[in-house]
Design an enzyme around this catalytic site. Structure first.
Site, mmCIF file in Angstrom:
data_model
loop_
_atom_site.group_PDB
_atom_site.id
_atom_site.type_symbol
_atom_site.label_atom_id
_atom_site.label_comp_id
_atom_site.label_asym_id
_atom_site.label_seq_id
_atom_site.Cartn_x
_atom_site.Cartn_y
_atom_site.Cartn_z
ATOM 1 N N ARG A 94 0.904 -1.330 0.064
ATOM 2 C CA ARG A 94 -0.092 -0.027 0.127
ATOM 3 C C ARG A 94 0.982 1.220 -0.061
ATOM 4 O O ARG A 94 1.944 1.317 0.592
ATOM 5 C CB ARG A 94 -0.892 0.190 1.187
ATOM 6 C CG ARG A 94 -2.369 -0.686 0.990
ATOM 7 C CD ARG A 94 -3.168 -0.336 2.273
ATOM 8 N NE ARG A 94 -2.620 -1.106 3.541
ATOM 9 C CZ ARG A 94 -1.797 -0.309 4.496
ATOM 10 N NH1 ARG A 94 -1.936 1.053 4.522
ATOM 11 N NH2 ARG A 94 -1.426 -1.092 5.604
ATOM 12 N N TYR A 222 -1.738 -2.849 -7.241
ATOM 13 C CA TYR A 222 -1.311 -3.749 -6.005
ATOM 14 C C TYR A 222 -2.517 -3.929 -5.061
ATOM 15 O O TYR A 222 -2.758 -2.567 -4.736
ATOM 16 C CB TYR A 222 0.048 -3.471 -5.566
ATOM 17 C CG TYR A 222 0.157 -4.434 -4.459
ATOM 18 C CD1 TYR A 222 0.807 -5.772 -5.072
ATOM 19 C CD2 TYR A 222 -0.050 -4.060 -3.247
ATOM 20 C CE1 TYR A 222 1.064 -6.360 -3.963
ATOM 21 C CE2 TYR A 222 0.109 -5.202 -2.268
ATOM 22 C CZ TYR A 222 0.855 -6.418 -2.629
ATOM 23 O OH TYR A 222 0.817 -7.126 -1.415
ATOM 24 N N LYS A 231 -9.871 -1.835 1.412
ATOM 25 C CA LYS A 231 -9.752 -0.705 2.472
ATOM 26 C C LYS A 231 -10.182 0.593 2.017
ATOM 27 O O LYS A 231 -10.600 1.477 3.033
ATOM 28 C CB LYS A 231 -8.158 -0.477 2.622
ATOM 29 C CG LYS A 231 -7.487 -1.894 3.068
ATOM 30 C CD LYS A 231 -7.761 -2.283 4.360
ATOM 31 C CE LYS A 231 -7.539 -3.461 5.278
ATOM 32 N NZ LYS A 231 -6.095 -4.095 4.721
ATOM 33 N N HIS A 251 -10.864 -2.464 11.378
ATOM 34 C CA HIS A 251 -9.794 -3.205 10.704
ATOM 35 C C HIS A 251 -9.511 -4.564 11.742
ATOM 36 O O HIS A 251 -8.613 -4.685 12.328
ATOM 37 C CB HIS A 251 -8.696 -2.541 10.522
ATOM 38 C CG HIS A 251 -7.410 -3.064 9.903
ATOM 39 N ND1 HIS A 251 -6.139 -2.758 10.208
ATOM 40 C CD2 HIS A 251 -7.512 -4.107 8.814
ATOM 41 C CE1 HIS A 251 -5.396 -3.514 9.067
ATOM 42 N NE2 HIS A 251 -6.117 -4.308 8.576
ATOM 43 N N SER A 273 -1.365 -3.862 10.395
ATOM 44 C CA SER A 273 -1.074 -4.668 9.181
ATOM 45 C C SER A 273 -0.009 -5.617 9.545
ATOM 46 O O SER A 273 0.940 -5.012 10.238
ATOM 47 C CB SER A 273 -0.733 -3.820 8.096
ATOM 48 O OG SER A 273 -1.866 -3.068 7.642
ATOM 49 N N CYS A 275 0.434 -8.002 11.687
ATOM 50 C CA CYS A 275 0.565 -8.123 13.094
ATOM 51 C C CYS A 275 -0.099 -9.382 13.477
ATOM 52 O O CYS A 275 -0.190 -9.608 14.989
ATOM 53 C CB CYS A 275 0.172 -6.965 14.046
ATOM 54 S SG CYS A 275 1.542 -5.878 13.800
ATOM 55 N N ASP A 302 -9.811 -9.867 8.320
ATOM 56 C CA ASP A 302 -9.462 -8.537 8.055
ATOM 57 C C ASP A 302 -10.229 -7.103 8.360
ATOM 58 O O ASP A 302 -9.817 -6.125 8.855
ATOM 59 C CB ASP A 302 -8.741 -8.150 6.560
ATOM 60 C CG ASP A 302 -7.813 -6.928 6.373
ATOM 61 O OD1 ASP A 302 -6.867 -7.207 7.090
ATOM 62 O OD2 ASP A 302 -7.950 -6.435 5.559
ATOM 63 N N ARG A 394 1.610 -12.083 -1.076
ATOM 64 C CA ARG A 394 0.284 -12.516 -0.664
ATOM 65 C C ARG A 394 -0.121 -13.623 -1.550
ATOM 66 O O ARG A 394 0.014 -14.003 -2.779
ATOM 67 C CB ARG A 394 -0.613 -11.026 -1.072
ATOM 68 C CG ARG A 394 0.065 -9.958 -0.226
ATOM 69 C CD ARG A 394 -0.810 -9.831 1.126
ATOM 70 N NE ARG A 394 -0.214 -8.724 2.003
ATOM 71 C CZ ARG A 394 -0.939 -8.448 3.074
ATOM 72 N NH1 ARG A 394 -2.045 -8.958 3.717
ATOM 73 N NH2 ARG A 394 -0.181 -7.443 3.901
#
Ligand code: GTP
Ligand code: SPV
Ligand code: MN
Length: 621
Positions: A94, A222, A231, A251, A273, A275, A302, A394
């Site tokens: 991102r 991406y 998001k 989130h 993110s 974690c 997420d 990913r």
């Protein structure tokens, strides 16, 4: 110029009486058609393709990408229906500094967002989009966020010139016909325009216009900068909507723990993110717990949208229908359920591809391929000194691939949340787990969430960063207004809020080793939380919150040493003085709008620490 096949009329063919009729007559649907025509006049594609979401359509888009070389097919035996994609090396995560909130007033965006005047930005983006799809296909992807038929569900439409994005949206979201069928029930929809453009990072813009429910994104292909429902819609715009309408867009992963007595406890968890949300949501309990009848199932990994139910509790739905998970480090030990999930129908992005058309990434296994193609497209050998996969590589998979997907995952009413868990990467200070005293204290715990984000260099730890509620990059409005909204939710008439927890799997000893084995063992913490919300376990009251008594963590079958456990649960006064000072400095950045309650909580914490210090001094005399 190739097209993926049939170009559908904007209004779908009727499938069944009432619903199809509603689709055609809905004013929303007419607005959609008019808007798409406007976008097409600006971007000038050769073909406009309305996505239906059928398998047949997915297959044709896949074949088109194979032919133009943008994806490669993986070995059909080991990876049925799966492909490999490399993004541009400058387009692999991102772009937070190219992300803008274009609210009418700068003050509405707040100090944690990049703000640009919406009039200026619309003009700039119109120039970016002008003729940008010439000679190409413009895909129109209507999507539904949330379970079909859910009062919490919302619709949107993404226009894009990227077949790769369409392929991802197919796996991640409910798209096409099912989405169009929901347009009739809605009072509005989110509009998103995306173009791959030149991929020039200097000219990249990911822009949100909260007043217009509009997202504009250019020069990226991406992740969530290009897949706009994730998001951009489900968090940045939805958070603005949620504040207006009295709900929460967060989130957070969502999971269900079933105890041996059959009782289900639903939890939501916000971790910044990278974690541990996906890892926790897909957790496989230790063998002894499985044998005793414990079960953990995933509802989302997420994003959670949470609304009040009639009983005053918060009910969560997962707006998505798939996972976009971190590949690097995922293996049969760290996340066996993810490994099962990505056995078929998967898009792998920025991992390495082996000569046998398999995939590999650092941390997958010791079977390091002798030769492979790395994430930059270069030939890779174990000696070459470069990582084979990008650290942020990913996998994209449909949720239904996951063996532990809960049957509640698409319940239109959502699931009642008993616990909200915050957590970050902290090598010091934060104990394994603690419970907030109440909702206001829990809001403060979330608002002051911090993490030491790993840097690109393996093994090193990044600087400590505040990431309130793990929403720093995703809150579409002023952070202090967002905290006020959290406080207000708890004050609603009849509200029965979840208990709030903070966890930390990443505390280290002097030798830089993790004190906690993590992963499957995190179940021990989830079980304590289940016991707490069911009123069955005691805890010690400390300055920072309620902490488990070591015996209540059920560590009897556990070889971890007592010293480690003691260290893991320790609340160290000196560390906490520093923590409180850091938090005060952080909160003061939001001075004009900061809810007084959060400063009060910080002061109260400081006083409790002072008391604890005095008590331990007298105890030692
Ligand atoms: P985003 O998709 O970016 O939002 O990330 P996420 O929050 O879903 O994180 P994810 O579960 O993908 O985990 C990120 C990294 O943390 C992976 O490398 C995991 O192996 C690691 N991780 C997760 N849980 C644990 C744990 O309990 N202990 C340790 N040491 N590492 C963990
Ligand atoms: C995150 O960064 O929180 C992610 C990855 O889940 S992305 O979809 O790119 O936002
Ligand atoms: Mn995430």
């Amino acid at each position: 110029m190739e097209s993926p096949g049939v170009i559908l009329p904007p209004t779908p063919e009727p499938t069944s009486g009432v619903q199809a009729g509603a689709v055609q007559q809905s004013p929303m649907n007419r607005e959609l058609v008019t808007w798409v025509e406007t976008v097409a006049r600006l971007t000038q594609p050769q073909i406009v393709h309305w996505c239906t979401g059928t398998d047949d359509e997915g297959q044709r888009i896949f074949e088109l990408m194979l032919r133009d070389g943008s994806v490669q097919k993986l070995d059909t035996l080991r990876h049925p229906n799966s492909c490999y994609f490399r993004s541009d090396p400058g387009d692999v995560a991102r772009s937070a500094d190219r992300t803008f909130i274009c609210s009418l007033s700068e003050d509405d965006a707040g100090p944690s967002n990049n703000w640009i005047d919406p009039v200026y930005m619309r003009d700039l983006m119109a120039r970016q989009f002008n003729g940008c799809m010439q000679g190409r296909v413009m895909y129109v992807v209507p999507y539904l966020l949330g379970p079909p038929g859910s009062p919490a569900a919302r619709v949107g439409v993404q226009v894009t010139d990227s077949p790769y994005v369409v392929a991802n949206l197919r796996l991640m979201n409910r798209i096409g016909r099912v989405a169009l069928e929901h347009f009739a029930d809605q009072t509005g929809f989110v509009k998103g325009i995306h173009s791959v453009g030149t991929l020039d990072p200097e000219q990249r813009y990911i822009c949100h216009f909260p007043e217009e429910n509009l997202i504009l994104s250019v020069n990226t292909n991406y992740g969530s900068d290009a897949m706009l429902p994730k998001k951009c819609h489900a968090l940045r715009l939805a958070s603005v909507q949620a504040r207006r309408e009295g709900w929460l867009a967060e989130h957070m992963m969502i999971l269900c723990v079933t105890s041996p007595d059959g009782v289900r406890t639903f939890m939501a968890g916000a971790f910044p993110s990278s974690c541990g949300k996906t890892s926790l949501a897909m957790l496989l309990p230790p063998d002894a717990d499985l044998a005793a009848g414990w079960k953990v199932e995933v509802i989302g990994d997420d994003i959670a949208w949470m609304h009040f139910g009639d009983d005053g509790r918060l009910y969560a739905v997962n707006p998505e229908a798939g996972f976009f998970g971190v590949a690097t480090g995922t293996n049969g030990e760290t996340n066996p359920n993810a490994m099962e999930t990505l056995r078929s129908n998967t898009i792998f992005t920025n991992v390495a591809m082996t000569e046998e058309r398999g995939v590999w990434w650092e941390g997958l296994d010791d079977d390091v391929p002798e030769f492979s193609t790395d994430w930059t497209g270069q030939r890779w050998t174990p000696e070459c000194g470069r990582p084979a996969a990008h650290p942020n590589s990913r996998f994209t998979v449909p949720a239904t691939n996951c063996p532990t997907l809960s049957e509640e995952w698409d319940n239109p009413q959502g699931v009642p949340i008993s616990a909200i868990i915050f957590g970050g990467r902290r090598t010091t200070t934060m104990p394994l787990v603690y419970e907030a005293f109440n909702w206001q204290h829990g809001t403060y715990v979330g608002a002051t969430l911090t993490s030491e984000q790993p840097t690109a260099v393996a093994g090193t730890v990044g600087p400590l960063r505040f990431d309130p509620m793990a929403m720093q990059p995703f809150c579409g409005y002023h952070m202090a207004d967002y905290w006020q909204h959290w406080l207000n939710m708890g004050r609603r008439d009849g509200a029965d809020m979840p208990k709030v927890y903070h966890v930390n799997w990443f505390r280290k000893d002097w030798g830089d080793r993790y004190l906690w084995p993590g992963f499957r063992n995190n179940m021990r913490v989830l079980k304590w939380i289940v016991d707490r919300v069911r009123g069955r376990s005691d805890a010690s009251e400390t300055a920072i919150g309620m902490i488990p008594k070591p015996q209540s963590l059920e560590l009897s079958d556990f070889s971890w040493t007592q010293e480690f456990i003691h260290e893991l649960l320790a609340v160290k006064i000196d560390d906490w003085y520093k923590e409180v000072d850091r938090r005060e400095e952080f909160l003061s950045r939001f001075s004009s709008k900061l809810p007084q309650e959060l400063l009060d909580e910080n002061d109260a914490l400081r006083k409790r620490i002072q008391h604890a210090q005095l008590r331990s001094r007298y105890a030692n005399q």
